[in-house]
Scaffold this motif. Structure first.
Motif, PDB file in Angstrom:
ATOM      1  N   ILE A  23       0.866  -1.187   0.000  1.00  0.00           N
ATOM      2  CA  ILE A  23       0.000   0.000   0.000  1.00  0.00           C
ATOM      3  C   ILE A  23       0.900   1.234   0.000  1.00  0.00           C
ATOM      4  CG2 ILE A  23      -0.261   0.002   2.549  1.00  0.00           C
ATOM      5  CD1 ILE A  23      -3.138   1.047   2.135  1.00  0.00           C
ATOM      6  N   VAL A  24       0.565   2.187  -0.862  1.00  0.00           N
ATOM      7  CA  VAL A  24       1.314   3.437  -0.931  1.00  0.00           C
ATOM      8  C   VAL A  24       0.318   4.594  -0.864  1.00  0.00           C
ATOM      9  CG1 VAL A  24       2.913   4.864  -2.272  1.00  0.00           C
ATOM     10  CG2 VAL A  24       3.163   2.373  -2.302  1.00  0.00           C
ATOM     11  N   ILE A  25       0.551   5.504   0.088  1.00  0.00           N
ATOM     12  CA  ILE A  25      -0.342   6.647   0.302  1.00  0.00           C
ATOM     13  C   ILE A  25       0.478   7.925   0.151  1.00  0.00           C
ATOM     14  CG2 ILE A  25      -1.936   7.768   1.935  1.00  0.00           C
ATOM     15  CD1 ILE A  25      -2.871   4.941   1.248  1.00  0.00           C
ATOM     16  N   PRO A  26       0.074   8.811  -0.781  1.00  0.00           N
ATOM     17  CA  PRO A  26       0.846  10.043  -0.962  1.00  0.00           C
ATOM     18  C   PRO A  26       0.761  10.968   0.250  1.00  0.00           C
ATOM     19  CG  PRO A  26      -1.168  10.102  -2.294  1.00  0.00           C
ATOM     20  CD  PRO A  26      -1.075   8.723  -1.697  1.00  0.00           C
ATOM     21  N   LEU A  27       1.821  11.768   0.410  1.00  0.00           N
ATOM     22  CA  LEU A  27       1.912  12.700   1.539  1.00  0.00           C
ATOM     23  C   LEU A  27       1.910  14.120   0.981  1.00  0.00           C
ATOM     24  CD1 LEU A  27       4.472  12.167   4.419  1.00  0.00           C
ATOM     25  CD2 LEU A  27       3.735  14.435   3.688  1.00  0.00           C
ATOM     26  N   PHE A  28       0.899  14.885   1.406  1.00  0.00           N
ATOM     27  CA  PHE A  28       0.715  16.234   0.858  1.00  0.00           C
ATOM     28  C   PHE A  28       1.110  17.296   1.880  1.00  0.00           C
ATOM     29  CE2 PHE A  28      -2.381  13.494  -1.282  1.00  0.00           C
ATOM     30  CZ  PHE A  28      -2.121  13.779  -2.619  1.00  0.00           C
ATOM     31  N   VAL A  29       1.868  18.278   1.422  1.00  0.00           N
ATOM     32  CA  VAL A  29       2.112  19.479   2.221  1.00  0.00           C
ATOM     33  C   VAL A  29       1.637  20.659   1.386  1.00  0.00           C
ATOM     34  CG1 VAL A  29       3.863  20.983   3.251  1.00  0.00           C
ATOM     35  CG2 VAL A  29       4.033  18.515   3.551  1.00  0.00           C
ATOM     36  N   ASN A  30       0.698  21.436   1.945  1.00  0.00           N
ATOM     37  CA  ASN A  30       0.076  22.552   1.214  1.00  0.00           C
ATOM     38  C   ASN A  30      -0.447  22.110  -0.157  1.00  0.00           C
ATOM     39  OD1 ASN A  30       0.777  24.287   3.349  1.00  0.00           O
ATOM     40  ND2 ASN A  30       2.809  24.621   2.456  1.00  0.00           N
ATOM     41  N   GLY A  31      -1.069  20.936  -0.176  1.00  0.00           N
ATOM     42  CA  GLY A  31      -1.677  20.434  -1.406  1.00  0.00           C
ATOM     43  C   GLY A  31      -0.710  19.819  -2.392  1.00  0.00           C
ATOM     44  N   PHE A  59      -6.367   5.395   7.960  1.00  0.00           N
ATOM     45  CA  PHE A  59      -5.382   5.510   9.035  1.00  0.00           C
ATOM     46  C   PHE A  59      -4.071   6.098   8.515  1.00  0.00           C
ATOM     47  CE2 PHE A  59      -1.906   3.058  11.265  1.00  0.00           C
ATOM     48  CZ  PHE A  59      -1.857   3.892  12.371  1.00  0.00           C
ATOM     49  N   LEU A  60      -3.608   5.597   7.359  1.00  0.00           N
ATOM     50  CA  LEU A  60      -2.321   6.067   6.830  1.00  0.00           C
ATOM     51  C   LEU A  60      -2.416   7.478   6.260  1.00  0.00           C
ATOM     52  CD1 LEU A  60      -1.233   2.652   5.314  1.00  0.00           C
ATOM     53  CD2 LEU A  60      -0.307   3.743   7.384  1.00  0.00           C
ATOM     54  N   GLU A  61      -3.602   7.848   5.757  1.00  0.00           N
ATOM     55  CA  GLU A  61      -3.811   9.254   5.361  1.00  0.00           C
ATOM     56  C   GLU A  61      -3.672  10.156   6.589  1.00  0.00           C
ATOM     57  OE1 GLU A  61      -7.689   9.349   3.555  1.00  0.00           O
ATOM     58  OE2 GLU A  61      -7.010   8.256   1.773  1.00  0.00           O
ATOM     59  N   PHE A  62      -4.215   9.684   7.723  1.00  0.00           N
ATOM     60  CA  PHE A  62      -4.100  10.453   8.970  1.00  0.00           C
ATOM     61  C   PHE A  62      -2.637  10.543   9.416  1.00  0.00           C
ATOM     62  CE2 PHE A  62      -3.733  10.291  13.626  1.00  0.00           C
ATOM     63  CZ  PHE A  62      -4.236  11.546  13.928  1.00  0.00           C
ATOM     64  N   VAL A  63      -1.927   9.415   9.373  1.00  0.00           N
ATOM     65  CA  VAL A  63      -0.498   9.412   9.736  1.00  0.00           C
ATOM     66  C   VAL A  63       0.247  10.441   8.876  1.00  0.00           C
ATOM     67  CG1 VAL A  63       1.642   8.037   9.671  1.00  0.00           C
ATOM     68  CG2 VAL A  63      -0.459   7.021  10.600  1.00  0.00           C
ATOM     69  N   ASN A  64      -0.014  10.412   7.568  1.00  0.00           N
ATOM     70  CA  ASN A  64       0.681  11.340   6.666  1.00  0.00           C
ATOM     71  C   ASN A  64       0.342  12.798   6.977  1.00  0.00           C
ATOM     72  OD1 ASN A  64       2.050   9.351   5.355  1.00  0.00           O
ATOM     73  ND2 ASN A  64       0.943   9.514   3.413  1.00  0.00           N
ATOM     74  N   SER A  65      -0.909  13.052   7.348  1.00  0.00           N
ATOM     75  CA  SER A  65      -1.273  14.439   7.668  1.00  0.00           C
ATOM     76  C   SER A  65      -0.525  14.916   8.914  1.00  0.00           C
ATOM     77  CB  SER A  65      -2.789  14.587   7.844  1.00  0.00           C
ATOM     78  OG  SER A  65      -3.215  13.964   9.047  1.00  0.00           O
ATOM     79  N   GLN A  66      -0.303  13.991   9.847  1.00  0.00           N
ATOM     80  CA  GLN A  66       0.472  14.334  11.040  1.00  0.00           C
ATOM     81  C   GLN A  66       1.948  14.534  10.694  1.00  0.00           C
ATOM     82  OE1 GLN A  66      -1.096  14.757  14.273  1.00  0.00           O
ATOM     83  NE2 GLN A  66      -2.674  14.837  12.708  1.00  0.00           N
ATOM     84  N   VAL A  67       2.461  13.685   9.830  1.00  0.00           N
ATOM     85  CA  VAL A  67       3.855  13.831   9.395  1.00  0.00           C
ATOM     86  C   VAL A  67       4.032  15.173   8.669  1.00  0.00           C
ATOM     87  CG1 VAL A  67       5.608  12.944   7.792  1.00  0.00           C
ATOM     88  CG2 VAL A  67       4.375  11.365   9.295  1.00  0.00           C
ATOM     89  N   ALA A  68       3.053  15.534   7.835  1.00  0.00           N
ATOM     90  CA  ALA A  68       3.130  16.810   7.109  1.00  0.00           C
ATOM     91  C   ALA A  68       3.324  17.967   8.085  1.00  0.00           C
ATOM     92  CB  ALA A  68       1.867  17.024   6.271  1.00  0.00           C
ATOM     93  N   SER A  69       2.676  17.872   9.246  1.00  0.00           N
ATOM     94  CA  SER A  69       2.759  18.986  10.192  1.00  0.00           C
ATOM     95  C   SER A  69       4.124  19.057  10.895  1.00  0.00           C
ATOM     96  CB  SER A  69       1.616  18.923  11.209  1.00  0.00           C
ATOM     97  OG  SER A  69       1.793  17.821  12.063  1.00  0.00           O
ATOM     98  N   ILE A  70       4.877  17.964  10.952  1.00  0.00           N
ATOM     99  CA  ILE A  70       6.228  18.065  11.546  1.00  0.00           C
ATOM    100  C   ILE A  70       7.293  18.424  10.498  1.00  0.00           C
ATOM    101  CG2 ILE A  70       5.698  16.464  13.438  1.00  0.00           C
ATOM    102  CD1 ILE A  70       7.656  14.442  12.064  1.00  0.00           C
ATOM    103  N   LEU A  71       6.907  18.393   9.228  1.00  0.00           N
ATOM    104  CA  LEU A  71       7.892  18.709   8.178  1.00  0.00           C
ATOM    105  C   LEU A  71       8.001  20.214   7.946  1.00  0.00           C
ATOM    106  CD1 LEU A  71       7.031  15.950   5.566  1.00  0.00           C
ATOM    107  CD2 LEU A  71       9.043  16.050   7.049  1.00  0.00           C
ATOM    108  N   LYS A  72       7.008  20.952   8.436  1.00  0.00           N
ATOM    109  CA  LYS A  72       7.005  22.399   8.158  1.00  0.00           C
ATOM    110  C   LYS A  72       7.827  23.178   9.180  1.00  0.00           C
ATOM    111  CE  LYS A  72       2.536  22.077   7.280  1.00  0.00           C
ATOM    112  NZ  LYS A  72       1.142  22.402   7.012  1.00  0.00           N
TER     113      LYS A  72
END
Ligand code: SME
Length: 138
Positions: free
Chosen positions: A94-102, A125-138
C-alpha cells in the motif's frame, strides 16, 4: 542540520511503531521527492534494508503514486506489471501520498507478507499518519 536529524529520528520512530504493532505491516518506509529531480528517495524505514533507495517517477508502485497523487492499494503484487520487488516474501503493498500545502511531496510505503491484507481503514489511518507527518515537516 540538527533539526533535520530530529525529523529523521521521528520518521524512523513512526516506521518502527507501525511495523512493530500492526502484524501485517512487514516493511514501512517514507520516500520523499528529491529536490529538482523526477525521483523519490528513501528517507526512513523499518524492516529489512532495501536496494531501492532511489525510485524514478513512474517506476513501480511508488513511482506511479508520485505522478498519480492517489492512494495505490495492491492486494497481490504478482498481478502488477509495473512493480519493483524488494523481497521475495512480499505479497501485497500500500502506498499513500503525503501532501504538504496540497503538494505531493512523498509517500508512506508499506509491504506485507500477508495476501490482500489492506482495507479502507488502512487507507484512512495512513492518510491520517501522513497528515500528522506533514505537520512536523514544516
Ligand atoms: N515495491 C515498491 C518499491 C519499494 S519497496 O517495496 C521497499 C514499488 O513497486 O514501487
Amino acid at each position: 542540520k540538527r533539526e533535520d536529524a530530529s525529523v529523521d529520528d521521528r520518521l524512523t520512530g513512526i516506521c518502527e511503531l507501525l511495523q512493530e504493532n500492526v502484524p501485517y505491516y512487514d516493511w514501512v518506509g517514507f520516500y520523499f521527492r528529491n529536490e529538482n529531480k523526477e525521483e523519490l528517495k528513501l528517507r526512513s524505514f523499518a524492516g529489512e534494508p532495501t536496494d531501492h533507495t532511489i525510485i524514478p517517477f513512474g517506476k513501480g508502485i511508488c513511482g506511479q503514486v508520485a505522478v498519480s497523487n492517489s492512494n495505490f492499494v495492491v492486494p497481490d503484487v504478482k498481478a502488477q506489471n509495473n512493480y519493483i520487488a524488494c523481497s521475495i516474501f512480499v505479497k501485497a503493498e500500500i502506498v499513500i501520498p503525503l501532501f504538504v500545502n496540497g503538494e505531493n511531496i512523498g509517500q508512506i510505503d508499506i509491504d506485507s507478507h500477508t495476501a490482500d491484507p489492506f482495507s479502507k481503514e488502512d487507507e484512512e489511518f495512513l492518510e491520517f499518519v501522513n497528515s500528522q507527518v506533514a505537520s512536523i515537516l514544516k
